[in-house]
Write a protein that holds these residues in place. Structure first.
Motif, PDB file in Angstrom:
ATOM      1  N   GLN A  33       0.811  -1.209   0.000  1.00 52.60           N
ATOM      2  CA  GLN A  33       0.000   0.000   0.000  1.00 52.60           C
ATOM      3  C   GLN A  33       0.843   1.255   0.000  1.00 52.60           C
ATOM      4  OE1 GLN A  33      -2.398   0.275   3.683  1.00 52.60           O
ATOM      5  NE2 GLN A  33      -1.609  -1.744   4.176  1.00 52.60           N
ATOM      6  N   ALA A  34       0.293   2.273  -0.649  1.00 50.71           N
ATOM      7  CA  ALA A  34       0.933   3.587  -0.707  1.00 50.71           C
ATOM      8  C   ALA A  34      -0.140   4.630  -0.418  1.00 50.71           C
ATOM      9  CB  ALA A  34       1.540   3.821  -2.080  1.00 50.71           C
ATOM     10  N   SER A  35       0.236   5.651   0.351  1.00 50.71           N
ATOM     11  CA  SER A  35      -0.731   6.678   0.717  1.00 50.71           C
ATOM     12  C   SER A  35      -0.707   7.882  -0.229  1.00 50.71           C
ATOM     13  CB  SER A  35      -0.497   7.149   2.150  1.00 50.71           C
ATOM     14  OG  SER A  35       0.809   7.659   2.284  1.00 50.71           O
ATOM     15  N   ASP A  36       0.235   7.869  -1.182  1.00 49.18           N
ATOM     16  CA  ASP A  36       0.279   8.953  -2.171  1.00 49.18           C
ATOM     17  C   ASP A  36       1.048   8.500  -3.412  1.00 49.18           C
ATOM     18  OD1 ASP A  36       3.109   9.341  -1.744  1.00 49.18           O
ATOM     19  OD2 ASP A  36       2.672  10.717  -0.110  1.00 49.18           O
ATOM     20  N   GLY A  37       1.026   9.365  -4.423  1.00 45.77           N
ATOM     21  CA  GLY A  37       1.658   9.024  -5.689  1.00 45.77           C
ATOM     22  C   GLY A  37       3.163   8.880  -5.616  1.00 45.77           C
ATOM     23  N   VAL A  38       3.817   9.700  -4.812  1.00 42.46           N
ATOM     24  CA  VAL A  38       5.273   9.632  -4.681  1.00 42.46           C
ATOM     25  C   VAL A  38       5.689   8.281  -4.084  1.00 42.46           C
ATOM     26  CG1 VAL A  38       7.277  10.649  -3.529  1.00 42.46           C
ATOM     27  CG2 VAL A  38       5.534  12.133  -4.518  1.00 42.46           C
ATOM     28  N   GLU A  39       4.980   7.864  -3.038  1.00 40.35           N
ATOM     29  CA  GLU A  39       5.268   6.571  -2.418  1.00 40.35           C
ATOM     30  C   GLU A  39       5.012   5.426  -3.407  1.00 40.35           C
ATOM     31  OE1 GLU A  39       4.109   4.089   1.654  1.00 40.35           O
ATOM     32  OE2 GLU A  39       2.972   5.896   1.154  1.00 40.35           O
ATOM     33  N   ALA A  40       3.945   5.546  -4.185  1.00 36.24           N
ATOM     34  CA  ALA A  40       3.615   4.516  -5.173  1.00 36.24           C
ATOM     35  C   ALA A  40       4.714   4.373  -6.219  1.00 36.24           C
ATOM     36  CB  ALA A  40       2.289   4.858  -5.855  1.00 36.24           C
ATOM     37  N   ILE A  41       5.213   5.495  -6.716  1.00 38.07           N
ATOM     38  CA  ILE A  41       6.274   5.461  -7.729  1.00 38.07           C
ATOM     39  C   ILE A  41       7.525   4.809  -7.146  1.00 38.07           C
ATOM     40  CG2 ILE A  41       7.855   6.903  -9.082  1.00 38.07           C
ATOM     41  CD1 ILE A  41       5.379   8.782  -9.527  1.00 38.07           C
ATOM     42  N   GLY A  42       7.861   5.116  -5.902  1.00 40.04           N
ATOM     43  CA  GLY A  42       9.015   4.493  -5.252  1.00 40.04           C
ATOM     44  C   GLY A  42       8.867   2.983  -5.153  1.00 40.04           C
ATOM     45  N   ILE A  43       7.677   2.529  -4.767  1.00 41.61           N
ATOM     46  CA  ILE A  43       7.423   1.085  -4.673  1.00 41.61           C
ATOM     47  C   ILE A  43       7.525   0.445  -6.053  1.00 41.61           C
ATOM     48  CG2 ILE A  43       5.640  -0.652  -4.193  1.00 41.61           C
ATOM     49  CD1 ILE A  43       4.711   1.239  -1.873  1.00 41.61           C
ATOM     50  N   LEU A  44       6.952   1.085  -7.052  1.00 41.69           N
ATOM     51  CA  LEU A  44       6.990   0.527  -8.399  1.00 41.69           C
ATOM     52  C   LEU A  44       8.408   0.502  -8.975  1.00 41.69           C
ATOM     53  CD1 LEU A  44       3.668   1.999  -9.633  1.00 41.69           C
ATOM     54  CD2 LEU A  44       4.272  -0.424  -9.701  1.00 41.69           C
ATOM     55  N   ARG A  45       9.205   1.498  -8.663  1.00 44.03           N
ATOM     56  CA  ARG A  45      10.603   1.481  -9.118  1.00 44.03           C
ATOM     57  C   ARG A  45      11.325   0.258  -8.554  1.00 44.03           C
ATOM     58  NH1 ARG A  45      11.525   7.832  -8.019  1.00 44.03           N
ATOM     59  NH2 ARG A  45      10.962   8.586 -10.109  1.00 44.03           N
ATOM     60  N   ALA A  46      11.030  -0.066  -7.319  1.00 42.66           N
ATOM     61  CA  ALA A  46      11.724  -1.176  -6.657  1.00 42.66           C
ATOM     62  C   ALA A  46      11.127  -2.535  -6.998  1.00 42.66           C
ATOM     63  CB  ALA A  46      11.681  -0.968  -5.136  1.00 42.66           C
ATOM     64  N   ARG A  47       9.797  -2.594  -7.258  1.00 42.75           N
ATOM     65  CA  ARG A  47       9.149  -3.905  -7.312  1.00 42.75           C
ATOM     66  C   ARG A  47       8.193  -4.104  -8.486  1.00 42.75           C
ATOM     67  NH1 ARG A  47       7.384  -5.730  -1.398  1.00 42.75           N
ATOM     68  NH2 ARG A  47       7.378  -7.714  -2.510  1.00 42.75           N
ATOM     69  N   SER A  48       8.295  -3.301  -9.526  1.00 46.55           N
ATOM     70  CA  SER A  48       7.300  -3.381 -10.608  1.00 46.55           C
ATOM     71  C   SER A  48       7.214  -4.765 -11.248  1.00 46.55           C
ATOM     72  CB  SER A  48       7.550  -2.316 -11.675  1.00 46.55           C
ATOM     73  OG  SER A  48       8.761  -2.558 -12.353  1.00 46.55           O
ATOM     74  N   ALA A  49       8.319  -5.477 -11.313  1.00 50.86           N
ATOM     75  CA  ALA A  49       8.294  -6.808 -11.933  1.00 50.86           C
ATOM     76  C   ALA A  49       7.466  -7.795 -11.118  1.00 50.86           C
ATOM     77  CB  ALA A  49       9.715  -7.339 -12.108  1.00 50.86           C
ATOM     78  N   GLU A  50       7.350  -7.559  -9.811  1.00 50.43           N
ATOM     79  CA  GLU A  50       6.602  -8.471  -8.934  1.00 50.43           C
ATOM     80  C   GLU A  50       5.122  -8.120  -8.836  1.00 50.43           C
ATOM     81  OE1 GLU A  50       8.402  -8.820  -4.925  1.00 50.43           O
ATOM     82  OE2 GLU A  50       9.862  -7.435  -5.764  1.00 50.43           O
ATOM     83  N   ILE A  51       4.777  -6.873  -9.114  1.00 49.81           N
ATOM     84  CA  ILE A  51       3.419  -6.393  -8.880  1.00 49.81           C
ATOM     85  C   ILE A  51       2.512  -6.810 -10.035  1.00 49.81           C
ATOM     86  CG2 ILE A  51       1.988  -4.326  -8.568  1.00 49.81           C
ATOM     87  CD1 ILE A  51       4.445  -3.081  -7.122  1.00 49.81           C
ATOM     88  N   SER A  52       1.427  -7.509  -9.681  1.00 51.98           N
ATOM     89  CA  SER A  52       0.495  -8.030 -10.683  1.00 51.98           C
ATOM     90  C   SER A  52      -0.480  -6.980 -11.178  1.00 51.98           C
ATOM     91  CB  SER A  52      -0.301  -9.199 -10.097  1.00 51.98           C
ATOM     92  OG  SER A  52       0.569 -10.201  -9.622  1.00 51.98           O
ATOM     93  N   ALA A  53      -0.832  -6.026 -10.309  1.00 51.96           N
ATOM     94  CA  ALA A  53      -1.770  -4.956 -10.673  1.00 51.96           C
ATOM     95  C   ALA A  53      -1.689  -3.846  -9.631  1.00 51.96           C
ATOM     96  CB  ALA A  53      -3.201  -5.487 -10.756  1.00 51.96           C
TER      97      ALA A  53
END
Length: 129
Positions: A33-53
């Motif tokens: 979970q991310a509470s804002d767009g900046v946090e979401a982008i950080g998570i996706l930079r680190a883990r986008s290959a693992e995230i299904s949606a």
């Protein structure tokens, strides 16, 4: 990671985010979970290959859902996006016409609609790999 997949929920309103996370976990998904767009982008930079949606709130302070999508596209980060909003789907489809959207969820949504929409998005990810 669960069999159903790893889902990132991006929602600025705590109660809505917690409720969505609990529903997804009940449906068998593993959730970040991310509470804002900046946090979401950080998570996706680190883990986008693992995230299904990703469930992305369309309207947030700071970076909006549209700005998050634009940043992901600039960086070449691809993940199926389910847009969540209190607005109706037709207006969102017009507004996000230039972006790749895997699904739309109008708030408040039912668990059955959440399940169907997220599984369809996860299926798109599976087909792409």
């Amino acid at each position: 990671m669960s069999q159903a997949g790893l889902v990132l929920v991006v929602e600025d309103e705590d109660p809505v985010r917690r409720y969505t996370v609990s529903l997804l976990e009940e449906l068998g998904f593993t959730v970040l979970q991310a509470s804002d767009g900046v946090e979401a982008i950080g998570i996706l930079r680190a883990r986008s290959a693992e995230i299904s949606a990703m469930l992305l709130d369309h309207s947030m302070p700071g970076l909006s859902g549209e700005e998050v999508l634009a940043q992901l596209e600039r960086e070449g980060l691809t993940v199926p996006v389910v847009l969540t909003s209190g607005y109706d789907r037709t207006s969102l489809e017009r507004r996000f016409a230039g972006h790749e959207i895997a699904g739309y969820l109008q708030k408040p949504f039912r668990i059955e609609t959440l399940d169907e929409t997220v599984r369809a998005a996860v299926g798109r990810r599976a087909q792409a790999s």
